[in-house]
Scaffold this active site. Structure first.
Site, PDB file in Angstrom:
ATOM      1  N   ASP A   1       3.072  31.322 -12.340  1.00 39.89           N
ATOM      2  CA  ASP A   1       4.118  31.394 -11.317  1.00 39.89           C
ATOM      3  C   ASP A   1       5.273  30.438 -11.605  1.00 39.89           C
ATOM      4  O   ASP A   1       6.281  30.442 -10.897  1.00 39.89           O
ATOM      5  CB  ASP A   1       3.538  31.185  -9.908  1.00 39.89           C
ATOM      6  CG  ASP A   1       2.910  29.819  -9.724  1.00 39.89           C
ATOM      7  OD1 ASP A   1       2.817  29.056 -10.705  1.00 39.89           O
ATOM      8  OD2 ASP A   1       2.484  29.509  -8.587  1.00 39.89           O
TER       9      ASP A   1
ATOM     10  N   ASP B   1      -1.347  34.678 -12.233  1.00 44.29           N
ATOM     11  CA  ASP B   1      -1.345  33.492 -11.364  1.00 44.29           C
ATOM     12  C   ASP B   1      -1.205  33.935  -9.910  1.00 44.29           C
ATOM     13  O   ASP B   1      -0.238  34.638  -9.565  1.00 44.29           O
ATOM     14  CB  ASP B   1      -0.143  32.622 -11.747  1.00 44.29           C
ATOM     15  CG  ASP B   1      -0.447  31.151 -11.657  1.00 44.29           C
ATOM     16  OD1 ASP B   1      -1.574  30.784 -11.279  1.00 44.29           O
ATOM     17  OD2 ASP B   1       0.444  30.354 -11.995  1.00 44.29           O
TER      18      ASP B   1
ATOM     19  N   LYS C   1      -5.697  32.967 -11.897  1.00 44.69           N
ATOM     20  CA  LYS C   1      -5.769  31.519 -11.767  1.00 44.69           C
ATOM     21  C   LYS C   1      -5.344  31.155 -10.354  1.00 44.69           C
ATOM     22  O   LYS C   1      -4.457  31.786  -9.794  1.00 44.69           O
ATOM     23  CB  LYS C   1      -4.834  30.861 -12.790  1.00 44.69           C
ATOM     24  CG  LYS C   1      -4.776  29.352 -12.681  1.00 44.69           C
ATOM     25  CD  LYS C   1      -4.045  28.748 -13.849  1.00 44.69           C
ATOM     26  CE  LYS C   1      -2.554  28.782 -13.751  1.00 44.69           C
ATOM     27  NZ  LYS C   1      -1.970  28.132 -12.559  1.00 44.69           N
TER      28      LYS C   1
ATOM     29  N   GLU D   1      -3.771  19.682 -14.770  1.00 47.79           N
ATOM     30  CA  GLU D   1      -2.328  19.433 -14.851  1.00 47.79           C
ATOM     31  C   GLU D   1      -2.006  18.033 -14.332  1.00 47.79           C
ATOM     32  O   GLU D   1      -2.452  17.644 -13.252  1.00 47.79           O
ATOM     33  CB  GLU D   1      -1.551  20.480 -14.042  1.00 47.79           C
ATOM     34  CG  GLU D   1      -0.047  20.222 -14.113  1.00 47.79           C
ATOM     35  CD  GLU D   1       0.828  21.410 -13.738  1.00 47.79           C
ATOM     36  OE1 GLU D   1       0.282  22.465 -13.350  1.00 47.79           O
ATOM     37  OE2 GLU D   1       2.062  21.278 -13.849  1.00 47.79           O
TER      38      GLU D   1
END
Ligand code: KIV
Length: 432
Positions: free
Chosen positions: A224, A263, A291, A360
């Site tokens: 995204d 995503d 995800k 992340e």
């Protein structure tokens, strides 16, 4: 009756129809089951059609036609089709033409002409039905069926019918010829035990996706982040499911080899039910898995999506979809408690059965410890070198988004510079 596949291959025309429940899912599931019986050589789009010969008020159908090359004999194949129908919840006995989750008919069986109690081929009512002829003409316009003097294109042109026009509803091609969803992740699962690092990059358009796939990346992520680098949003929070579906479709056309990860955008997986519906939308657009952001708190959603047969990749640490709540992009795992929380998230996702976990913006030592701990691969982004793989937003990698690049992303190209130079040269040429 022949009840196992033989040596001879026959090209079967199969009509698919559904007018109950999640019609598109039923068609896709049936196509998946047909693919187990042979090779799907072609499939039309799904068309929305008005019910024909049904009770008044019957819901509209989705209809499609596929051509299946199969070693099953015609009657044995007919039996297999009944099994698929039963598997999709169609009762054995029901009033004729009652609404049904799935209807599978053999339209033709190569050059065979067949009439038995169960089966007549070519199908006796084929040439009088627009909902059959139009999808069939889309895949086999030149086919002349046994016993017919003209091809399918001509049958359609000459059809006299009061059926309303068919509405093209969805492309089914993306779903066919793809490996099974679980199967497409097998190569990814083999990397960590073999001590090989996983390479993942993002794509939001056909050309980039194709270049990544041809370049040999292990996973293509229709992430995204495309909302920022392709659509110009300030962050990913604004991205909608419709946008992700459209971009995932484009990416699917470019990706033939690597698993394609879709995503789930912000707000589309607030409950397990919503999560499954949104994940299905991405799978129907061509994703091989989805995800979603979050750890332990997202376990009900992760489990529900997995139970629906859709592979999941987790995403923990700095969560871009929470950036507004958190007031910015902040490194995660700085305190002992935060590190323990991340480890618990990763363990829970791993035990639930995710394919991989994106880490992340996680402190490098914490990311390394998580990677040691979990059995699935970790994919780092701004999380140090010791993850099992790395992902980058491709625009950052190639320098296509010059207005912002995260500090950990080393640009290895200057696409923005190339475009600026080409624009200037072209303008100069034109203007003289
Ligand atoms: O959307 C995206 O690009 C991502 C990566 C940053 C992992 O989620």
């Amino acid at each position: 009756m022949k009840c196992a596949p033989g040596e001879t291959l026959t090209d079967y025309g199969i009509a698919l129809g559904s007018n109950v429940g999640d019609r598109l899912s039923h068609l896709l599931t049936a196509l998946g089951a047909l693919a187990e019986l042979g090779e799907i050589r072609a499939v039309s789009a799904a068309y929305q059609t008005a019910p024909v010969d049904c009770e008044g008020g019957a819901p509209p159908f989705l209809n499609a036609v596929a051509e299946l090359r199969s070693a099953w004999g015609a009657e044995a194949l007919w039996e297999r089709l009944r099994e698929i129908e039963r598997g999709l919840g169609r009762p054995e006995r029901r009033p004729q033409n009652a609404p049904r989750p799935i209807d599978l008919d053999i339209l033709y069986a190569g050059k065979q002409v067949w009439r038995s109690e169960a089966l007549t081929v070519p199908h006796p009512r084929l040439q009088g039905r627009r909902f059959v002829l139009e999808p069939l003409a889309a895949i086999r316009p030149d086919l002349v069926l046994p016993g017919f003097a003209v091809d399918v294109r001509t049958l359609l042109a000459e059809l006299v019918s009061d059926e309303p026009p068919l509405l093209r509803y969805a492309d089914l091609g993306a779903a066919v010829g793809r490996r099974g969803l679980a199967e497409s992740w097998a190569a990814v699962a083999a990397l960590k035990p073999a001590g090989r690092k996983l390479v993942c990059l993002t794509a939001g358009d056909y050309a980039t996706a194709r270049l990544l796939d041809e370049g040999g990346v292990d996973v293509v992520l229709a992430g995204d982040s495309l909302g920022m680098v392709l659509l110009g949003y300030q962050d990913t929070v604004e991205v909608t499911l419709a946008e992700m579906v459209q971009h995932t479709r484009a990416v699917r056309r470019g990706v033939k080899r690597a698993p394609l990860l879709g995503d789930l955008p912000f707000g589309t997986y607030a409950t397990p039910e919503l999560a499954v519906a949104s994940a299905r939308a991405l799978v129907q657009a061509g994703a091989d898995g989805v995800k979603l952001e979050g750890g332990v708190a997202m376990l009900p959603q992760v489990r529900a999506i997995l139970a629906a047969g859709i592979p999941v990749v987790g995403h923990i640490g700095m969560l871009p979809q929470s950036v507004r709540e958190e007031g910015g992009y902040k490194k995660k795992g700085r305190t002992e408690a935060a590190a323990a929380g991340l480890l618990a998230d990763a363990r829970a996702l791993d035990e639930a059965g995710v394919e991989a976990i994106v880490l992340e913006g996680v402190v490098a030592a914490v990311a390394a410890a998580i990677s040691q701990e979990v059995s699935c691969p970790t994919i780092g982004i701004g999380a140090g070198p010791d993850c099992d793989g790395q992902v980058l937003v491709t625009a950052d990698l190639v320098g296509a988004f010059p207005w912002f690049r995260p500090p950990f992303a080393q640009a290895r190209g200057d696409v923005a510079g190339v475009i600026r130079k080409a624009v200037a040269e072209f303008a100069e040429d034109v203007r003289g």
